[in-house]
Motif scaffolding. Structure first.
Motif, mmCIF file in Angstrom:
data_model
loop_
_atom_site.group_PDB
_atom_site.id
_atom_site.type_symbol
_atom_site.label_atom_id
_atom_site.label_comp_id
_atom_site.label_asym_id
_atom_site.label_seq_id
_atom_site.Cartn_x
_atom_site.Cartn_y
_atom_site.Cartn_z
ATOM 1 N N UNK A 169 0.947 -1.285 -0.080
ATOM 2 C CA UNK A 169 0.099 -0.233 0.149
ATOM 3 C C UNK A 169 0.966 1.358 -0.005
ATOM 4 N N UNK A 170 1.949 1.181 0.752
ATOM 5 C CA UNK A 170 2.905 2.432 0.770
ATOM 6 C C UNK A 170 3.435 2.547 -0.878
ATOM 7 N N UNK A 171 3.744 1.552 -1.352
ATOM 8 C CA UNK A 171 4.226 1.540 -2.933
ATOM 9 C C UNK A 171 3.083 2.206 -3.790
ATOM 10 N N UNK A 172 1.998 1.987 -3.705
ATOM 11 C CA UNK A 172 0.993 2.464 -4.273
ATOM 12 C C UNK A 172 0.831 3.871 -4.047
ATOM 13 N N UNK A 173 0.755 4.366 -2.678
ATOM 14 C CA UNK A 173 0.552 5.759 -2.364
ATOM 15 C C UNK A 173 1.780 6.398 -2.760
ATOM 16 N N UNK A 174 3.074 5.851 -3.171
ATOM 17 C CA UNK A 174 4.023 6.425 -3.619
ATOM 18 C C UNK A 174 4.122 6.698 -5.219
#
Length: 700
Positions: free
Chosen positions: A205-210
């Motif tokens: 999810x952090x990767x998607x937000x990034x």
């Protein structure tokens, strides 16, 4: 640096977690604004003739863009329908920002010969700002859609970009809804516990937000392609799971040797964290090749995807250690199994390949080269609405026009710009190239000649027209633009810059792998085997989407060419992903070699320890890429299939068979480097630290 990050994450885990939560809120809040800024102007290359001519027309041509509507499904001469159409045309003409709407009943070519469809083109005024143009387009499209007919479709011009952007947002949302539960289920199988399985999804999810935030920031300074959303999101999601998987596997191993969770986290970051760091750097370096191209699309994609990779890497070495320091006590250590049961399948494969190294190479290398053969006939095109799913309005408009109107109707023309000073004879010779040529004079003395091609807007006939005009004009101030001209210039740009891009990437990868291994032969061997898997994957994409074999199984069709976006992105991203698995395996091989000093056994032990991680990571990435292929957008299907096959071929055939075979063939020489380079590596090279793990630790 890694030790500092690990100490920070374990001393103040709640602070680190809070900072990442704020980042997530920023990414999913501000970052999602990028969906309203997407561009479909992929083939534009600054500095080329086609782009210069387009910019010139924007300055001197008072006319604006246009959209097109098609009404179909009943007799267009029906009095009730005609009344509605004429009223809609009258209303659209009154909308601010609309320049002209021809009467489809009296204008030649706008009513189908079978009487079952008609076209309503809407020309916009020039000089509209983005907000005014969007309001005009939406108001005109909404009014036309009020016509009571079985089928009414509106698209083209600026409306096409809006529709594709909306479709991209929907595809991303659906892909996430499909992939995240499947990934969680697979992680549950791998780890056997919900708590451990959920942690990679937090990093994902952090990767998607990034991805969203990086694209939003880049959209403030450059155009962001509609393809960027799916590509960066799928890669951000997949790599985040990969990195978290590697870290968690190592953490569970370290937990077997120490009760101190903080110490286990430090050891994990020192070992697996270093592999993640190098992996992220190699993927980012692979994408720097895209920066060599002057194409705004390729450069923005390279920067955006590299930024997402860096976010995933940072999340893996900061957020995950903080989460492990806070909740790691509840994560059970890996099971302690007898040595002969640890990764025995991968150990057997390694020993088989090492013993039969010549036979393995003699079978696999030719097979991969055969799969690569279709690449020799690869073609790239801009593509038309057939690339879109049949449910999209732009595709429905295309299909309706194709079914009811003569070939070439609505196809973008080759636009020739004759600037002041061009003689009349040159204009006449250019008009003679097409029997349907049309010309108009602009207020500043410029003449614009539109040459309709006999086929598609970017087919051979269209590109041949571009080349004929450029050969015919001589020294006259004449420039060519339009989709076909942009394609010709884009192909020339790729041919000119591709060697430099390849050299940049290969040199960067060589330096990083040397820094990681201290060898000059392993980087060369890695590059060669990776090119084999990459060629095989790209060959399969050409065979399916260009030649049309089995394309129907993926909801696509053979288009005679690949999207010009697909090959450079597949090559850049797949090359970086292949380095991921290579580093996973090499890290374990080096560690085993330092302990035993036995080169051949180090290869076996390296695969024994890393085989399951690499296989699981490849499977999880394939699930993510597969989920994004459900949208039906042909360029994304091409990229998704290419990356899926590249990952699976590389993680199985190449890493499990070719790697041990080639390492056995090289023997001790695999780790060789000239003395000056050896001293350089001893002084500056980065490498994993030996851990306190048992001699043969578990994989999971």
């Amino acid at each position: 640096m890694l030790s500092t990050l690990a100490r920070t994450a374990t001393r103040r885990p709640l602070t680190v977690i809070t900072l990442w939560v704020l980042f997530l809120l920023l990414g999913f809040g501000l970052g999602t604004g990028v969906f309203g800024r997407l561009s479909d102007n992929v083939p534009e290359v600054p500095g080329t003739e086609s782009e210069a001519a387009a910019e010139y027309l924007d300055r001197v041509d008072p006319s604006g863009d246009s959209i097109t509507a098609v009404v179909e499904g009943t007799a267009v001469t029906d009095p009730a329908l005609r009344t509605q159409v004429e009223q809609a045309v009258a209303d659209v003409r009154k909308i601010a920002g609309v320049a002209a709407v021809p009467d489809p009943y009296t204008t030649p070519g706008l009513t189908a010969e079978d009487g079952r469809a008609l076209l309503v083109p809407v020309a916009l005024k020039g000089g509209l700002d983005d907000d005014a143009e969007e309001r005009t387009v939406n108001d005109a499209a909404d009014r036309i859609r009020e016509i009571d007919a079985p089928e009414v479709h509106v698209s083209g011009g600026p409306l096409l970009g809006l529709q594709i952007g909306e479709r991209a947002q929907e595809d991303v949302r659906n892909a996430e809804l499909i992939s995240l539960p499947v990934v969680l289920a697979l992680l549950l199988v791998v780890f056997g516990g919900l708590r451990t399985a959920a942690l990679p999804l937090v990093i994902a999810v952090s990767g998607i937000a990034g991805a969203f935030l990086a694209l939003f920031l880049f959209s403030s300074v450059t155009d962001i392609s509609v393809y960027a959303i799916q590509v960066t999101t799928m890669l951000g999601l997949g790599l985040a799971v990969d990195y978290a998987l590697l870290m968690l596997v190592r953490f569970r191993e370290e937990r077997r040797t120490t009760e101190d969770v903080v110490e286990a986290v430090h050891r994990t970051v020192a070992a697996a964290g270093r592999t993640v760091l190098f992996s992220g750097l190699t993927v980012a370096v692979s994408l720097t090749g895209l920066l060599v191209f002057p194409s705004v699309f390729l450069r923005s994609m390279g920067l955006a995807v590299a930024a997402v990779v860096v976010v995933d890497m940072l999340a893996a070495v900061t957020l995950l250690p903080a989460l492990l320091a806070r909740f790691g006590r509840k994560i059970p250590p890996a099971k302690d199994r007898p040595e002969n049961e640890e990764g025995r399948v991968f150990a057997r494969l390694a020993r088989f390949s090492a013993r039969n190294r010549v036979a393995v190479l003699a079978v696999i290398v030719p097979a991969l080269l055969v799969l690569t053969l279709p690449v020799t006939g690869m073609r790239i095109n801009i593509g038309d609405a057939r690339q879109l799913p049949s449910s999209t309005e732009a595709r429905q408009l295309y299909d309706t026009v194709d079914a009811h109107f003569p070939p070439g109707t609505g196809v973008s023309t080759v636009t020739v710009v004759l600037k002041p000073g061009a003689d009349a004879g040159t204009a006449d010779r250019i008009r003679a190239l097409s029997p349907r040529a049309e010309s108009r004079d602009l207020p500043n003395g410029t003449t614009v000649v539109e040459l309709p091609p006999s086929g598609s807007m970017d087919g051979d006939a269209a590109t041949d027209l571009v080349k004929q005009v450029r050969e015919l004009r001589g020294d006259a101030p004449v420039e060519v633009t339009g989709p076909a001209a942009r394609l010709v210039d884009f192909r020339a740009m790729l041919a000119d810059r591709a060697p430099w891009a390849a050299l940049t990437v290969l040199a960067g990868i060589f330096v990083l792998l040397f820094a990681f291994t201290g060898s000059v032969l392993i980087p060369l061997r890695t590059i060669a085997t990776t090119l084999l898997s990459l060629g095989a994957a790209l060959g399969a994409v050409v065979w399916v989407f260009q030649d049309g074999h089995l394309a129907g199984l993926l909801g696509a069709e053979g288009l005679g060419a690949l999207s010009l976006t697909a090959p450079p992105l597949i090559i850049a991203i797949a090359f970086g992903l292949a380095m991921d698995y290579e580093l996973f395996i090499l890290a374990r091989m080096r560690e085993a070699r330092r302990v035993t000093g036995d080169d051949r056994e180090a290869v076996v032990t390296g695969l024994r320890r890393s085989g399951r991680v690499v296989t699981c990571a490849a499977l999880l990435l394939a699930v993510v890429f597969g989920a994004f292929m459900t949208g039906g957008f042909s360029p994304i299907l091409q990229i998704g299939l290419g990356l899926t096959l590249a990952v699976l071929i590389d993680a199985t055939v190449v890493r499990m068979l070719l790697v041990p075979a080639t390492m056995a063939l090289l023997g001790r020489r695999a780790w060789w480097a000239p003395k000056p380079l050896r001293r350089l590596h001893d002084r500056f090279g980065l490498r994993e630290e030996a851990s306190a793990a048992p001699k043969v630790p578990t994989s999971v």
